[in-house]
Motif scaffolding. Structure first.
Motif: not given
Ligand code: ZN
Length: 234
Positions: A32-42, A128-136, A122-123, A101-106
């Motif tokens: 597994t891999i995880g990212f700290a990116y300063g998310q408010r929901h750390a 289909t049912d999402y927040s509208g982020y173009p990198d998804c 795997v990501a 963000r997701n481009l960097l994560f990948l």
């Protein structure tokens, strides 16, 4: 590099926890891999260990944490990473969108996978049912697979098992993969809420209940419960 070693982008949320269970069912070696990116929901990062513990077994390999907080903060603020009200921008994107963000994560995931000999990445992206982020979007992921394979000279396979599933189907997938026990792990131990609120417990887990991430998770749960046989306690 063997074909059946996988790296899962694992944030501690519902989607990535479901992806982790999905990969563990398929592949004999999963990291597994995880990212700290300063998310408010750390707080979601604190959920990673308990979820990994719940899914631990001979197939689960090491965890990798990558700190991108300074990098992404240096690129500017968003409602995902600063105390800014969540709203839709003039161009129709949620202001929780973190550009790149997701481009960097990948890219980071592929770099780790390259070193670790892991072919499958795997990501939990979903369009289909999402927040509208173009990198998804599926096309973004396919283009990234091509770019990474060219740039790193490997044959990575980027797998997004949730891409064409709505949130109700994501709950259903967890049920299929691990039964009520996995659904309970996801309800109790994963975190989705953008505001990092774990003080309020709902049928679908913890969260403020009103941010876009909570609304998606709650609506998916509701639809799934209406469709599913009544064998899960609320
Ligand atoms: Zn919330």
């Amino acid at each position: 590099m063997t074909d059946d070693r996988a790296l899962v982008l694992f944030s501690g949320g519902q989607d990535s926890a479901t992806c982790l269970a999905w990969a563990l069912e398929r592949y004999p070696h999963v990291e597994t891999i995880g990212f700290a990116y300063g998310q408010r929901h750390a707080v979601e990062l604190e959920c990673r260990r308990p979820v990994r513990e719940a899914l631990a077994g001979p197939r689960l390999g090491p965890d990798h944490m990558v700190d991108l907080a300074a990098t992404l903060a240096g690129l500017g603020q968003t409602a995902m990473t600063a105390e800014i009200a969540i709203e839709t921008t003039a161009e129709g994107l949620p202001n929780t969108f973190v550009p790149g963000r997701n481009l960097l994560f990948l890219t980071c995931a592929a770099a780790i996978a390259w070193r670790r000999g892991l072919r499958r990445i795997v990501a939990g992206m979903c369009e289909t049912d999402y927040s509208g982020y173009p990198d998804c979007r599926d096309d973004t992921i396919k283009a990234m697979q091509l770019a990474l394979n060219l740039g790193l000279q490997r044959r990575f396979v980027l797998e997004t098992p949730l891409m064409w599933r709505d949130k109700a189907a994501t709950w259903a997938l967890a049920q299929d993969l691990g039964g009520d026990a996995l659904v309970e792990v996801i309800r109790e131990r994963t975190h989705t809420c953008y505001l990092g609120d774990r003080t309020r417990r709902h049928d679908w887990g913890y969260g403020c209940g009103t941010c876009p991430a909570c609304e998606l998770r709650a609506a998916g749960w509701q639809r799934w419960r209406e469709q599913a046989p009544p064998n899960v306690q609320s």
